[in-house]
Design a protein around this motif. Structure first.
Motif, PDB file in Angstrom:
ATOM      1  N   LEU A 146      46.365  56.044  58.267  1.00 37.88           N
ATOM      2  CA  LEU A 146      45.178  55.198  58.128  1.00 37.88           C
ATOM      3  C   LEU A 146      43.902  56.036  58.151  1.00 37.88           C
ATOM      4  O   LEU A 146      42.980  55.814  57.354  1.00 37.88           O
ATOM      5  N   LEU A 147      43.837  57.020  59.033  1.00 39.91           N
ATOM      6  CA  LEU A 147      42.660  57.884  59.145  1.00 39.91           C
ATOM      7  C   LEU A 147      42.458  58.705  57.878  1.00 39.91           C
ATOM      8  O   LEU A 147      41.339  58.798  57.349  1.00 39.91           O
ATOM      9  N   ILE A 148      43.540  59.298  57.377  1.00 39.08           N
ATOM     10  CA  ILE A 148      43.442  60.104  56.164  1.00 39.08           C
ATOM     11  C   ILE A 148      43.033  59.238  54.977  1.00 39.08           C
ATOM     12  O   ILE A 148      42.226  59.645  54.131  1.00 39.08           O
ATOM     13  N   SER A 149      43.576  58.033  54.925  1.00 40.74           N
ATOM     14  CA  SER A 149      43.217  57.118  53.848  1.00 40.74           C
ATOM     15  C   SER A 149      41.729  56.787  53.888  1.00 40.74           C
ATOM     16  O   SER A 149      41.036  56.854  52.859  1.00 40.74           O
ATOM     17  N   PHE A 150      41.220  56.456  55.050  1.00 34.14           N
ATOM     18  CA  PHE A 150      39.799  56.099  55.168  1.00 34.14           C
ATOM     19  C   PHE A 150      38.898  57.290  54.857  1.00 34.14           C
ATOM     20  O   PHE A 150      37.912  57.148  54.114  1.00 34.14           O
ATOM     21  N   LEU A 151      39.215  58.444  55.402  1.00 28.31           N
ATOM     22  CA  LEU A 151      38.379  59.620  55.163  1.00 28.31           C
ATOM     23  C   LEU A 151      38.386  60.025  53.689  1.00 28.31           C
ATOM     24  O   LEU A 151      37.342  60.400  53.133  1.00 28.31           O
ATOM     25  N   SER A 152      39.545  59.941  53.058  1.00 26.99           N
ATOM     26  CA  SER A 152      39.636  60.267  51.630  1.00 26.99           C
ATOM     27  C   SER A 152      38.770  59.321  50.815  1.00 26.99           C
ATOM     28  O   SER A 152      38.053  59.742  49.902  1.00 26.99           O
ATOM     29  N   PHE A 153      38.845  58.040  51.148  1.00 28.19           N
ATOM     30  CA  PHE A 153      38.036  57.047  50.439  1.00 28.19           C
ATOM     31  C   PHE A 153      36.555  57.266  50.698  1.00 28.19           C
ATOM     32  O   PHE A 153      35.733  57.241  49.762  1.00 28.19           O
ATOM     33  N   ALA A 154      36.182  57.491  51.964  1.00 27.98           N
ATOM     34  CA  ALA A 154      34.769  57.636  52.323  1.00 27.98           C
ATOM     35  C   ALA A 154      34.147  58.860  51.663  1.00 27.98           C
ATOM     36  O   ALA A 154      33.025  58.796  51.135  1.00 27.98           O
ATOM     37  N   ILE A 155      34.855  59.979  51.680  1.00 28.10           N
ATOM     38  CA  ILE A 155      34.317  61.212  51.087  1.00 28.10           C
ATOM     39  C   ILE A 155      34.169  61.060  49.577  1.00 28.10           C
ATOM     40  O   ILE A 155      33.128  61.428  48.998  1.00 28.10           O
ATOM     41  N   THR A 156      35.188  60.501  48.938  1.00 28.99           N
ATOM     42  CA  THR A 156      35.126  60.313  47.487  1.00 28.99           C
ATOM     43  C   THR A 156      34.015  59.350  47.109  1.00 28.99           C
ATOM     44  O   THR A 156      33.298  59.549  46.115  1.00 28.99           O
ATOM     45  N   LEU A 157      33.855  58.290  47.891  1.00 27.51           N
ATOM     46  CA  LEU A 157      32.800  57.313  47.613  1.00 27.51           C
ATOM     47  C   LEU A 157      31.419  57.958  47.742  1.00 27.51           C
ATOM     48  O   LEU A 157      30.527  57.672  46.938  1.00 27.51           O
ATOM     49  N   TYR A 182      29.529  57.437  44.558  1.00 33.82           N
ATOM     50  CA  TYR A 182      28.653  56.295  44.831  1.00 33.82           C
ATOM     51  C   TYR A 182      28.051  56.490  46.224  1.00 33.82           C
ATOM     52  O   TYR A 182      28.544  55.911  47.192  1.00 33.82           O
ATOM     53  N   PRO A 183      27.020  57.318  46.369  1.00 28.16           N
ATOM     54  CA  PRO A 183      26.440  57.577  47.698  1.00 28.16           C
ATOM     55  C   PRO A 183      26.139  56.277  48.434  1.00 28.16           C
ATOM     56  O   PRO A 183      25.467  55.387  47.922  1.00 28.16           O
ATOM     57  N   THR A 184      26.691  56.167  49.635  1.00 29.16           N
ATOM     58  CA  THR A 184      26.600  54.937  50.424  1.00 29.16           C
ATOM     59  C   THR A 184      26.299  55.296  51.871  1.00 29.16           C
ATOM     60  O   THR A 184      26.757  56.331  52.373  1.00 29.16           O
ATOM     61  N   ASP A 185      25.542  54.452  52.535  1.00 25.33           N
ATOM     62  CA  ASP A 185      25.270  54.665  53.949  1.00 25.33           C
ATOM     63  C   ASP A 185      26.588  54.645  54.725  1.00 25.33           C
ATOM     64  O   ASP A 185      27.317  53.649  54.710  1.00 25.33           O
ATOM     65  N   PHE A 186      26.887  55.734  55.425  1.00 27.35           N
ATOM     66  CA  PHE A 186      28.193  55.853  56.086  1.00 27.35           C
ATOM     67  C   PHE A 186      28.364  54.831  57.197  1.00 27.35           C
ATOM     68  O   PHE A 186      29.462  54.342  57.424  1.00 27.35           O
ATOM     69  N   GLN A 187      27.286  54.488  57.880  1.00 27.32           N
ATOM     70  CA  GLN A 187      27.382  53.507  58.961  1.00 27.32           C
ATOM     71  C   GLN A 187      27.802  52.146  58.428  1.00 27.32           C
ATOM     72  O   GLN A 187      28.654  51.472  59.018  1.00 27.32           O
ATOM     73  N   LEU A 188      27.235  51.750  57.295  1.00 21.86           N
ATOM     74  CA  LEU A 188      27.629  50.498  56.678  1.00 21.86           C
ATOM     75  C   LEU A 188      29.081  50.547  56.217  1.00 21.86           C
ATOM     76  O   LEU A 188      29.827  49.576  56.354  1.00 21.86           O
ATOM     77  N   LEU A 189      29.470  51.697  55.681  1.00 20.14           N
ATOM     78  CA  LEU A 189      30.853  51.891  55.243  1.00 20.14           C
ATOM     79  C   LEU A 189      31.807  51.797  56.427  1.00 20.14           C
ATOM     80  O   LEU A 189      32.847  51.124  56.357  1.00 20.14           O
ATOM     81  N   PHE A 190      31.464  52.428  57.513  1.00 19.04           N
ATOM     82  CA  PHE A 190      32.297  52.419  58.715  1.00 19.04           C
ATOM     83  C   PHE A 190      32.404  51.009  59.295  1.00 19.04           C
ATOM     84  O   PHE A 190      33.491  50.560  59.669  1.00 19.04           O
ATOM     85  N   ASP A 191      31.280  50.316  59.355  1.00 19.10           N
ATOM     86  CA  ASP A 191      31.282  48.962  59.921  1.00 19.10           C
ATOM     87  C   ASP A 191      32.114  48.015  59.065  1.00 19.10           C
ATOM     88  O   ASP A 191      32.879  47.198  59.601  1.00 19.10           O
ATOM     89  N   ARG A 192      31.969  48.096  57.756  1.00 24.19           N
ATOM     90  CA  ARG A 192      32.658  47.160  56.861  1.00 24.19           C
ATOM     91  C   ARG A 192      34.162  47.371  56.871  1.00 24.19           C
ATOM     92  O   ARG A 192      34.940  46.406  56.869  1.00 24.19           O
ATOM     93  N   ILE A 193      34.608  48.630  56.879  1.00 26.36           N
ATOM     94  CA  ILE A 193      36.040  48.913  56.756  1.00 26.36           C
ATOM     95  C   ILE A 193      36.703  49.021  58.123  1.00 26.36           C
ATOM     96  O   ILE A 193      37.695  48.341  58.404  1.00 26.36           O
ATOM     97  N   VAL A 194      36.172  49.885  58.972  1.00 27.39           N
ATOM     98  CA  VAL A 194      36.835  50.174  60.244  1.00 27.39           C
ATOM     99  C   VAL A 194      36.632  49.035  61.246  1.00 27.39           C
ATOM    100  O   VAL A 194      37.600  48.515  61.813  1.00 27.39           O
ATOM    101  N   MET A 195      35.388  48.639  61.443  1.00 25.54           N
ATOM    102  CA  MET A 195      35.098  47.638  62.461  1.00 25.54           C
ATOM    103  C   MET A 195      35.532  46.234  62.029  1.00 25.54           C
ATOM    104  O   MET A 195      36.184  45.513  62.792  1.00 25.54           O
ATOM    105  N   ASP A 196      35.159  45.848  60.816  1.00 28.10           N
ATOM    106  CA  ASP A 196      35.428  44.476  60.370  1.00 28.10           C
ATOM    107  C   ASP A 196      36.870  44.246  59.929  1.00 28.10           C
ATOM    108  O   ASP A 196      37.357  43.111  59.989  1.00 28.10           O
TER     109      ASP A 196
END
Length: 249
Positions: A116-127, A131-145
């Motif tokens: 799960l961690l590798i999947s998220f990090l791979s997606f976040a880095i590629t995104l 598509y530069p995105t605020d990492f905090q919003l990315l973290f909240d939407r995927i990990v937290m929510d």
């Protein structure tokens, strides 16, 4: 038990199948970004797929596929232990059955979390690259929510898979289980149309359980996570009980 855990991690480390799963985590996550990027490259900038749609698609896809990916990861953690009688042989030489059960469970859980961690990090880095995105919003939407919200439910699936794998000696029980999980939503949907009993039971079935499920339990409203914890404890108890009674020949 520490020696058992070390031995399990060592086996995962040297197995080709575990490396294939981790590679799949990277490829699937990267593809979630690259596919819309290259498809959108044929259109003008106003028609490009925005990053929040990609994030939502990834979160929904990961959530929907998690029970099935988790099954594959758990089977990989067990490898051919049942076929080669590794587990029963370990029990026969003096390792306690609870230590065998929980060491295997712990390693399977860690392997799933690493995936799960590798999947998220791979997606976040590629995104971030395409598509530069605020990492905090990315973290909240995927990990937290999503990920943390669904974690108790995913652990319930994990405890079910482990219970079945510990007491089965062949592939048939897992095939039946997988088929049941796939068919259950359709069966419950049709059954809900026929009788109110199934309609009332349906929200409490594992395959229907969501963090936002409108279920009440022991007077507690919106008790989806509480119900998931009861599933975890029940499957673990059943699996442990059956494994303790399993005859070693």
């Amino acid at each position: 038990m520490i020696d058992l855990i070390k031995a399990e991690f060592y086996q995962l480390k040297i197995r080709r199948s575990s490396k294939v799963w981790l590679l799949m985590a990277i490829l699937m996550s990267v593809a979630m970004v690259l596919l819309p990027y290259f498809l959108g490259a044929n259109f003008d900038s106003q028609m490009m797929i925005p990053s929040f749609i990609i994030v939502s698609t990834y979160a929904d896809f990961a959530t929907a596929m998690a029970p099935y990916l988790l099954l594959g990861l758990t089977i990989t953690a067990f490898n051919n232990d049942n076929k080669h009688r590794t587990i029963v042989n370990s029990a026969s030489v003096g390792y306690s059955r609870p230590s065998l059960y929980f060491s295997k469970s712990m390693v399977a859980l860690v392997f799933a979390l690493v995936f799960l961690l590798i999947s998220f990090l791979s997606f976040a880095i590629t995104l971030q690259i395409f598509y530069p995105t605020d990492f905090q919003l990315l973290f909240d939407r995927i990990v937290m929510d999503n990920f943390l919200a669904y974690l108790p439910i995913w652990l319930a699936y994990l405890s079910l898979y482990i219970a079945v794998l510990f007491v089965s000696d062949g592939a048939m029980p897992m095939i039946v289980l997988m088929t049941s999980l796939v068919m259950m939503p359709m069966i419950l949907s049709l059954g809900s149309l026929a009788t109110t009993i199934i309609r009332n039971i349906r929200p409490y079935v594992l395959t229907e359980l969501r963090p936002t499920s409108n279920v009440s339990l022991f007077g507690v409203e919106n008790a989806g996570n509480l119900l998931a914890i009861l599933y975890i404890l029940s499957f673990t108890f059943i699996g442990m009980t059956l494994f303790k009674r399993k005859e070693i020949k």
